[in-house]
Design a protein around this motif. Structure first.
Motif, short mmCIF file in Angstrom:
data_model
loop_
_atom_site.label_atom_id
_atom_site.label_comp_id
_atom_site.label_asym_id
_atom_site.label_seq_id
_atom_site.Cartn_x
_atom_site.Cartn_y
_atom_site.Cartn_z
N ARG A 69 0.83 -1.21 0.00
CA ARG A 69 0.00 0.00 0.00
C ARG A 69 0.86 1.26 0.00
O ARG A 69 0.55 2.25 0.66
CB ARG A 69 -0.97 0.02 1.19
CG ARG A 69 -1.93 -1.15 1.22
CD ARG A 69 -2.88 -1.08 0.02
NE ARG A 69 -3.83 -2.18 0.03
CZ ARG A 69 -3.87 -3.10 -0.93
NH1 ARG A 69 -3.04 -3.07 -1.93
NH2 ARG A 69 -4.77 -4.05 -0.88
N ALA A 70 1.93 1.23 -0.77
CA ALA A 70 2.87 2.36 -0.84
C ALA A 70 2.43 3.42 -1.84
O ALA A 70 3.05 4.48 -1.92
CB ALA A 70 4.26 1.85 -1.21
N ILE A 71 1.37 3.15 -2.60
CA ILE A 71 0.92 4.07 -3.64
C ILE A 71 -0.43 4.66 -3.23
O ILE A 71 -1.36 3.93 -2.90
CB ILE A 71 0.77 3.35 -4.99
CG1 ILE A 71 2.10 2.73 -5.41
CG2 ILE A 71 0.25 4.30 -6.06
CD1 ILE A 71 1.98 1.74 -6.54
N THR A 72 -0.52 5.98 -3.27
CA THR A 72 -1.77 6.67 -2.96
C THR A 72 -2.21 7.44 -4.19
O THR A 72 -1.40 8.11 -4.83
CB THR A 72 -1.57 7.65 -1.79
OG1 THR A 72 -1.05 6.93 -0.68
CG2 THR A 72 -2.88 8.31 -1.41
N VAL A 73 -3.49 7.33 -4.52
CA VAL A 73 -4.06 8.07 -5.65
C VAL A 73 -5.28 8.84 -5.18
O VAL A 73 -5.98 8.42 -4.25
CB VAL A 73 -4.43 7.14 -6.83
CG1 VAL A 73 -3.21 6.48 -7.42
CG2 VAL A 73 -5.44 6.09 -6.41
N THR A 74 -5.54 9.96 -5.84
CA THR A 74 -6.73 10.75 -5.53
C THR A 74 -7.08 11.65 -6.71
O THR A 74 -6.21 12.02 -7.49
CB THR A 74 -6.53 11.61 -4.27
OG1 THR A 74 -7.77 12.23 -3.92
CG2 THR A 74 -5.46 12.67 -4.46
#
Length: 87
Positions: A69-74
């Motif tokens: 879960r090292a990638i965050t998108v928004t």
């Protein structure tokens, strides 16, 4: 809010280098010293980075599939989205 561009950031402090994201969206992600980075206009970065719309689906799937879960998108323009570097 539906027309906002997708933004992405990487947290290298939790990245395990599985590289699923690189295989899923090679135009956006790369490995650098066994950790994931984003391919920015000025070279490797942890973000945040605006994603070209043609890669948005692949980047969202890469974030979902990231085992650490090292990638965050928004798409929320008001959300703070800091990238975190290992160094």
């Amino acid at each position: 809010m539906g027309d906002e561009p997708l933004r992405v950031a990487v947290d290298q402090t939790v990245c395990i280098g599985a590289a699923i994201c690189v295989r899923r969206a090679w135009a956006v992600f790369a490995l650098d010293d066994d950790l994931v980075v984003l391919i920015g206009e000025n070279g490797p970065t942890v973000g945040p980075l605006e994603v070209p719309e043609e890669y948005a689906d692949a980047v969202e799937k890469a974030a979902f599939e990231c085992p650490s879960r090292a990638i965050t998108v928004t798409r929320d323009p008001d959300r703070d989205l800091p990238g975190r570097s290992w160094g």
